[in-house]
Design a protein around this motif. Structure first.
Motif, mmCIF file in Angstrom:
data_model
loop_
_atom_site.group_PDB
_atom_site.id
_atom_site.type_symbol
_atom_site.label_atom_id
_atom_site.label_comp_id
_atom_site.label_asym_id
_atom_site.label_seq_id
_atom_site.Cartn_x
_atom_site.Cartn_y
_atom_site.Cartn_z
ATOM 1 N N GLU A 183 0.831 -1.208 0.000
ATOM 2 C CA GLU A 183 0.000 0.000 0.000
ATOM 3 C C GLU A 183 0.864 1.257 0.000
ATOM 4 N N GLU A 184 1.964 1.219 0.744
ATOM 5 C CA GLU A 184 2.858 2.379 0.798
ATOM 6 C C GLU A 184 3.500 2.642 -0.558
ATOM 7 N N TRP A 185 3.938 1.572 -1.232
ATOM 8 C CA TRP A 185 4.565 1.730 -2.554
ATOM 9 C C TRP A 185 3.560 2.276 -3.565
ATOM 10 N N VAL A 186 2.350 1.730 -3.544
ATOM 11 C CA VAL A 186 1.325 2.185 -4.494
ATOM 12 C C VAL A 186 1.018 3.662 -4.261
ATOM 13 N N THR A 187 0.853 4.059 -3.018
ATOM 14 C CA THR A 187 0.527 5.449 -2.701
ATOM 15 C C THR A 187 1.653 6.397 -3.101
ATOM 16 N N ARG A 188 2.891 6.010 -2.800
ATOM 17 C CA ARG A 188 4.027 6.901 -3.027
ATOM 18 C C ARG A 188 4.523 6.878 -4.465
ATOM 19 N N SER A 189 4.564 5.701 -5.076
ATOM 20 C CA SER A 189 5.196 5.558 -6.389
ATOM 21 C C SER A 189 4.180 5.400 -7.524
ATOM 22 N N ASP A 190 3.397 4.341 -7.479
ATOM 23 C CA ASP A 190 2.470 4.068 -8.587
ATOM 24 C C ASP A 190 1.482 5.205 -8.812
ATOM 25 N N GLU A 191 0.948 5.753 -7.744
ATOM 26 C CA GLU A 191 -0.047 6.813 -7.911
ATOM 27 C C GLU A 191 0.583 8.140 -8.327
#
Length: 200
Positions: free
Chosen positions: A172-180
């Motif tokens: 969730e942290e990676w998606v919020t910070r990077s993917d999004e």
């Protein structure tokens, strides 16, 4: 899906190889659509993903970009553009493949052969109007934008990262910070597409 297959088939022309691009934010379903199109089109088509042009992890570390792998400046865009040009002029081209299990690109893993009259290439930034990336669009016969409800797309991304070994929290942290962050760059490119495809 039949209409999309028919439209893709309409790009196949005698005497030359055509290239169809699929753009869109992370997790929208670009690779799934590409695989479905090629499966329906048969031996005349092949998929060449942008992901094969990820910079190696060692190079990302040297550049200080390892914590945002997947951003526009973590790809070899010049290499990707060169490949697209070669697809126009050479009968046989070997393209790289991104191995998601190892998170590394494998050189020469995708053979593009004379019978492949349509190359379907997919990636986040095919319509991005930034240096290097803006050279991509003129090399595509068409580029479609693959769209998906954000909540569904984000959940898919979290599940994907969990499947590759991250904990739920880390995913969730990676998606919020990077993917999004990457998605926010991609969404405005939607208006440059020839067609918007709403994925299910």
């Amino acid at each position: 899906m039949t209409d999309l297959v028919d439209r893709a088939r309409g790009l196949i022309a005698p005497g030359r190889r055509s290239v169809l691009g699929l753009a869109g934010p992370p997790g929208a379903g670009k690779s799934t659509l590409a695989a479905e199109l090629v499966a329906d089109l048969g031996e005349a088509a092949v998929v060449v993903p942008l992901d094969g042009f990820h910079l190696h992890d060692d190079e990302l570390a040297r550049l200080g970009r390892a914590d945002r792998k997947g951003a526009p400046d973590t790809f070899d865009v010049a290499g990707y553009v060169a490949l697209l040009r070669r697809l126009r002029s050479e009968d046989v081209v070997y393209a790289p493949l991104f191995d998601r299990e190892r998170e590394q690109s494998l050189a020469g893993a995708i053979p593009v052969l004379p019978e492949h009259r349509l190359v379907v290439t997919e990636g986040n930034y095919l319509l991005l109007d930034q240096p290097g990336w803006r050279d991509v669009r003129p090399l595509l016969d068409e580029c479609w934008y693959v769209d998906l409800d954000d909540a569904v797309r984000v959940e898919r991304l979290v599940s994907r990262h969990e499947g590759h070994g991250r904990t739920r929290r880390a995913a969730e942290e990676w998606v919020t910070r990077s993917d999004e962050a990457n998605a926010r760059l991609v969404v405005p490119t939607r208006e440059r597409a020839d067609l918007v495809v709403t994925a299910g």
